[in-house]
Each structure stands twice: as C-alpha cells, then as structure tokens.
Design an enzyme around this catalytic site. Structure first.
Site, PDB file in Angstrom:
ATOM      1  N   ARG A  13      34.627 -34.321 -23.716  1.00  0.00           N
ATOM      2  CA  ARG A  13      34.206 -33.135 -23.231  1.00  0.00           C
ATOM      3  C   ARG A  13      34.514 -31.851 -23.850  1.00  0.00           C
ATOM      4  NH1 ARG A  13      37.197 -29.859 -20.097  1.00  0.00           N
ATOM      5  NH2 ARG A  13      38.562 -31.495 -19.192  1.00  0.00           N
TER       6      ARG A  13
ATOM      7  N   HIS B 239      36.072 -28.297 -18.054  1.00  0.00           N
ATOM      8  CA  HIS B 239      35.568 -29.310 -16.844  1.00  0.00           C
ATOM      9  C   HIS B 239      34.612 -28.744 -16.024  1.00  0.00           C
ATOM     10  CE1 HIS B 239      35.937 -32.173 -13.772  1.00  0.00           C
ATOM     11  NE2 HIS B 239      36.143 -31.242 -12.660  1.00  0.00           N
TER      12      HIS B 239
ATOM     13  N   TYR C 205      45.507 -27.043 -21.981  1.00  0.00           N
ATOM     14  CA  TYR C 205      45.871 -28.355 -21.931  1.00  0.00           C
ATOM     15  C   TYR C 205      45.425 -28.933 -23.170  1.00  0.00           C
ATOM     16  CZ  TYR C 205      41.617 -29.142 -19.453  1.00  0.00           C
ATOM     17  OH  TYR C 205      40.124 -29.006 -19.152  1.00  0.00           O
TER      18      TYR C 205
END
Length: 405
Positions: A298, A302, A311
């Site tokens: 990805r 998200h 992160y």
C-alpha cells in the site's frame, strides 16, 4: 545413506532397563529444556526459506516463465491491462484529491495495488460474482461499474451507488472480513444450482486475522464451495505490520483448512491474472476453494484519515516504488515494441479526461444530509436522540452565523 543407517540415527524407545531409561530420559530432558529456551521463529525468519512467489514479469519489465502458471497474451491484451491500471490509478488519485478538498468524507486509496486488482479482475468471467471490501476500485473498473458510482457512499449521499446484480459486483463492505462469509454462502448456493460460475472474495492481510475469515475458510472447505479467496497483502493492516499478525506466510494458512494456497507477486499484473484464472477454473471444476495471497504494498495511507509516516519509513516505500506495477508493464511494452510514445500519451489523455469527469460528477452530487445519522436509530424516536439532533443542528447553524466553536 542406507535404510539401516537412517534407522540407527532415530531415537529408540526405552527397553525398560535402568541404563537405557537413564540415557533416554537425559536426552529427552535436554531437548525439552532446549525447546523452552529456544527463541521463537518469526515470520521474517521463515520468509528466508519459503518458496519464491509466482512471477511472470520482473520489476525491470523482463518476461519470465513459470512451470505451473502462465498466460499467453496478445500485444492488444497487454496494452489493455496497462490502460486499465493507468485509468484506475488516475481515478484513485482524483478521489484522494477530492477528499482532501472536502468533497468526500473519506477515501481508501489503492495506490500500488493496481496489478493485483486488474490482473485478478480480468481473470473473471461475466457470470462470476465478486465480493469486495472498500478498496477494490480496480476490480470495479473491470466489472464495468462507473467510477463515479463508487463515490456517493464516501460523500454520504447513498449507501452504495450501483445495482450489484447488474455487474455481479457486490456493494463495498466496510465491516472487515464479513464479505468472505457472504462469498462462501453465495458460492455454496452456486454449487447447489449446478452452474459452473465461480465466486471471488477480496480482503486484506488485516482481515485475515478476523474470525469471519477463519469461519469462511472452514465452511468453504467442508462444503467444497467454488470460491477464490483473494488476499491483497499490502504489508500493513492500518499500522500493524504482517509479522505481528502471523507466524507463517498468509498463503500457508490454507493448508490447515485442506485447500491450496498460492503466493503471487501482487505487483505483477500477468502473474495475478494467471494465478487467479487457474484458481477460478479449479473452482469451476468442483475442486473447491483456493487462497491467493497477492504480495503487494500500500503506497499511500490506509485511508485519508491515516498518517503512514508515523509507523513506516521512507526507505521502505522507496524500495516498493522500484517495483511499481504500471512502470514494469510499460518497460515490457516498450522493450517488445508493443507500444510507442504516441500510444502512451493517448492513454494519459484518456486518464485526464476521466479525472475531469469524476470531479464534475462529484461536485454535481447533492450535499449529504447532516441530520440523516439521527434517523432510524429507534423505530419510534427517542428523547436523547432528539436532544442530540438539536445540539448538532445548532452547531451546524453556528457556522452560518459566523460563530467560532
């Protein structure tokens, strides 16, 4: 090595004598202590020895062969796959921009996952049925769903925007993993009807940790349902990496349920097409379910409410950018002389026209009804809901009055 020498190396059962019992007990106790002190093997450790994923097109655009999965596509078909991915990426980028500008409430980008979706989507027959999550914009494109119809739900003006039975493409599912149960039940019905169509369920690596997915694996295996579970492993379930969800590669989970699993290069549109086509044909022949793990990434957040920089590292993203699915197919088309600069420019113009059409369509949509959320909470109404509605209406009115809250 002879049979005798192999047997000689195996641990022997105790013969009942004190000396043998003592020796065996000592070895067993040592093995147990070693097992207790051994550091658990991580998924990353296991990935060093796992079989390579299925790949037909390298990141450099080189065509390679695979002994079990392959496709024979014409130059026109290859160009079609490229166009599909470019158009899907352009639509996705426009939707992201529209959300940032306040036209949509939320958007889940597919950036980086175009090959997984277009490859698997183009493997489907018209009579197959698709159960998506909320990120399968490329599959929707393959099924003929107008891209503008995907946006109404994210603007808050409808609950879906298209008739699922007109394209055999179910409405987007926000509840994580539940669509795998829906797909399994539908596939069981297809089998009872005696048709040879197949069903495919899309989900992510995060959803693979859901109980619904485990239950769908159980039922599909027991009832030999003609369903393909297509997991897009994009490495991050929101902010949780895959190694914090599983001790083994995801495709290996299928073994415990009694059906095959395959890991495919999710950034290789040809490999995704070949493996999905094989899994669908297997389902049609009455051989039951298959788990396909598309190993991809990805590239964006998200959803537009997420900040991936909190992160994951820039280096990680850069490493996956080098595996870009669109770029690798373009390199192949150029190397084989299947497309020239004029053709690529034409596709780019088409994608820009799609972007403009999407923007105009969204801006022509009505504004969402901000008080609709309070309706149908209770059949006969409720004093607390009425109070909350009044408070929210006053809050909305304050913006027109110029008040600062």
């Amino acid at each position: 090595m002879t049979v005798e020498s192999t047997a000689a190396r195996k641990p022997r059962r105790s013969s009942g004598t004190s000396s043998t019992t003592s020796t065996t007990g000592s070895k067993t106790g040592g093995a147990k202590r070693a097992a207790r002190t051994k550091k658990p093997e991580t998924a990353q450790d296991q990935s060093r020895t796992e079989p390579p994923l299925v790949q037909l097109l390298t990141p450099e655009g080189e065509r390679v062969q695979h002994p079990d999965y392959d496709v024979d596509l014409s130059p026109e078909e290859l160009r079609g796959l490229y166009r599909d991915m470019v158009m899907t990426r352009r639509f996705d980028g426009e939707a992201t921009a529209l959300q940032r500008q306040g036209e949509l409430g939320l958007w889940a980008s597919l950036l980086g996952q175009e090959a997984a979706q277009i490859g698997s989507g183009r493997a489907l027959r018209d009579d197959d049925y698709v159960f998506p999550t909320y990120r399968e914009h490329g599959v929707a494109w393959c099924r003929g769903v107008d891209p503008t119809n995907l946006l109404g739900m994210f603007r808050g003006v409808n609950n879906g925007g298209w008739d699922p039975n007109s394209n055999n493409f179910q409405l987007y599912t926000i509840v994580i993993g539940s669509q795998t149960l829906h797909a399994t039940g539908y596939a069981m019905g297809v089998a009872k009807d005696g048709t040879d169509s197949a069903v495919i369920a899309y989900f992510g690596d995060g959803a693979s940790s859901q109980g619904d997915v485990a239950e769908s694996f159980t039922f599909s295996a027991v009832y030999n349902a003609p369903v393909v579970f297509f997991c897009q492993n994009n490495q991050w379930a929101i902010s949780e990496p895959t190694e914090k969800q599983t001790r083994v590669p995801l495709y290996q989970r299928a073994q415990g349920y009694g059906f095959p699993g395959v890991r495919v290069d999710g950034n290789d549109v040809l490999a995704c097409l070949a493996v999905t086509r094989w899994a669908l044909e297997r389902a049609r022949r009455g051989e039951g379910p298959t788990l396909v793990e598309a190993f991809t990434y990805r590239m964006g957040a998200h959803t537009t409410s997420d900040d991936p920089t909190r992160y994951r590292t820039d280096d990680e993203r850069a490493a996956w950018e080098a595996k870009d699915p669109i770029l690798r197919l373009r390199r192949h088309l150029e190397a084989q002389g299947h497309a020239d600069e004029a053709w690529f420019a034409q596709v780019e113009e088409e994608s820009e026209a799609l972007g403009r059409r999407v923007r105009e369509a969204v801006r022509a949509m009505p504004d969402p009804d901000h008080t609709a959320i309070f309706e149908n909470v209770y059949a006969d109404g409720h004093a607390l809901v009425d109070e909350e509605r009044a408070q929210f209406a006053a809050y909305q009115a304050s913006f027109a009055d110029g008040e600062v809250k």
